[in-house]
Design an enzyme around this catalytic site. Sequence first.
Site, PDB file in Angstrom:
ATOM      1  CG  ASP A  67       7.370  -8.178  86.462  1.00  0.00           C
ATOM      2  OD1 ASP A  67       6.755  -9.262  86.413  1.00  0.00           O
ATOM      3  OD2 ASP A  67       7.569  -7.477  85.461  1.00  0.00           O
ATOM      4  CG  ASN A 136       7.424   1.161  77.983  1.00  0.00           C
ATOM      5  OD1 ASN A 136       7.765  -0.024  77.968  1.00  0.00           O
ATOM      6  ND2 ASN A 136       7.036   1.772  79.092  1.00  0.00           N
ATOM      7  CG  HIS A 138       8.239  -2.503  80.233  1.00  0.00           C
ATOM      8  ND1 HIS A 138       7.102  -1.941  80.774  1.00  0.00           N
ATOM      9  CD2 HIS A 138       7.847  -3.741  79.796  1.00  0.00           C
ATOM     10  CE1 HIS A 138       6.097  -2.793  80.667  1.00  0.00           C
ATOM     11  NE2 HIS A 138       6.523  -3.884  80.081  1.00  0.00           N
ATOM     12  CD  GLU A 143       7.430   0.956  82.884  1.00  0.00           C
ATOM     13  OE1 GLU A 143       7.810   0.539  81.767  1.00  0.00           O
ATOM     14  OE2 GLU A 143       6.242   0.940  83.231  1.00  0.00           O
TER      15      GLU A 143
HETATM   16  P1  PGA Z   1       2.607  -8.528  76.885  1.00  0.00           P
HETATM   17  O1  PGA Z   1       3.483  -7.699  77.922  1.00  0.00           O
HETATM   18  O2  PGA Z   1       3.248  -9.857  76.758  1.00  0.00           O
HETATM   19  O3  PGA Z   1       1.250  -8.614  77.521  1.00  0.00           O
HETATM   20  O4  PGA Z   1       2.607  -7.759  75.593  1.00  0.00           O
HETATM   21  C1  PGA Z   1       4.848  -7.711  77.770  1.00  0.00           C
HETATM   22  C2  PGA Z   1       5.490  -6.833  78.810  1.00  0.00           C
HETATM   23  O5  PGA Z   1       4.895  -5.816  79.194  1.00  0.00           O
HETATM   24  O6  PGA Z   1       6.618  -7.149  79.222  1.00  0.00           O
END
Ligand code: PGA
Length: 251
Positions: A67, A136, A138, A143
Site C-alpha cells: 500500500d 482494527n 486491517h 479497513e
Molecule cells: P504496525 O501497523 O506494524 O505499525 O502496528 C500494522 C498495520 O497497520 O498493518
Amino acid sequence: MRVIIGKDYNDMSKKAANMVAAQILLKPNSVLGLATGSTPVMTYNYLIKLFNDETISFKDVVAVNLDEYIGLSKENPNSYRYFMNDIFFNHVDVKPENIYIPDGMAVDLERECQEYENLIRQNDGIDLQVLGIGNNGHIGFNEPDLKFEGVTHCIDLDEETIKANSRFFQKDDEVPKRAITMGVKTIMNARKIILLANGPEKAETIYKAINGKIDPALPASILQLHPDVTFILDKEAACCIEKKESITLCT
Ligand code: PGA
C-alpha cells in the site's frame, strides 16, 4: 493455519526473516509482497543481516508493496516508498526496477490501481506475502467494511487508523486520510502468507482474526480460509488464542 509463537519480538522477527530467506533460497526470483509499519522492521533488519552474511541475495527478487498513502511523494519521509528504501531496499541488492509500490501521487488513481493489479498478475502473482495487522484488524489498508474488497483500490482510512498513523507525523492534519491498497483478493491470491504481530495491544485483534468468525468487519479473519498462512507472533500478541483443530501451534 499455522501459528508460530516466538519468545519475544526479536525471536519472532528472526523466525519471520528465516521464512522469507527460505523462500528466496528455494526460488531466487520470488515475488515478495512486503509490508510497512513498525512490526516488520526487525524482520527487515534480520534479512539485511542474512544478505550481509551472503546467505541470501535479492538480485532476482521482485518486491511488491501492499500500500501507499495518497498525496505523499516518494521524497516525503512519511511515504511508504521512502520508508521501504530507508529501512530495507537501500541495504540489499534488490534491483530498483524490480521494486513496485503504488504511486500515491498518480493523476489517475483508478488507473494506477488497475495497473498495479495487472503488474502483479504479469509477474505470475505473489509467492510470499508479508502482512502486519492493524488494531482494527486491517490487512494492507483494507479497513473494516460490510464486504471484503477485491483487487487493488483507493480507500478512505478509518479514524482509528489515522489516529494510529499520527504517531509518525508532526501535526495531526498532515496524516493522510486516503491510501491505495492491494485488495483482500490480491492478498488471498498469494501462494503463501505470513502475518506478524507483537505486543499486548494486538492480542484481542489476533484472537478475533484466528478464533472469531470470518467477517469483513475484521478483514484479517478471511486468512482463516487461506491454504498456506502462518501467523508469527510474540507471546503477548498470542496470549488469547484458543486452540482449535485447524490450527497448528509451534514455538
Ligand atoms: P504496525 O501497523 O506494524 O505499525 O502496528 C500494522 C498495520 O497497520 O498493518
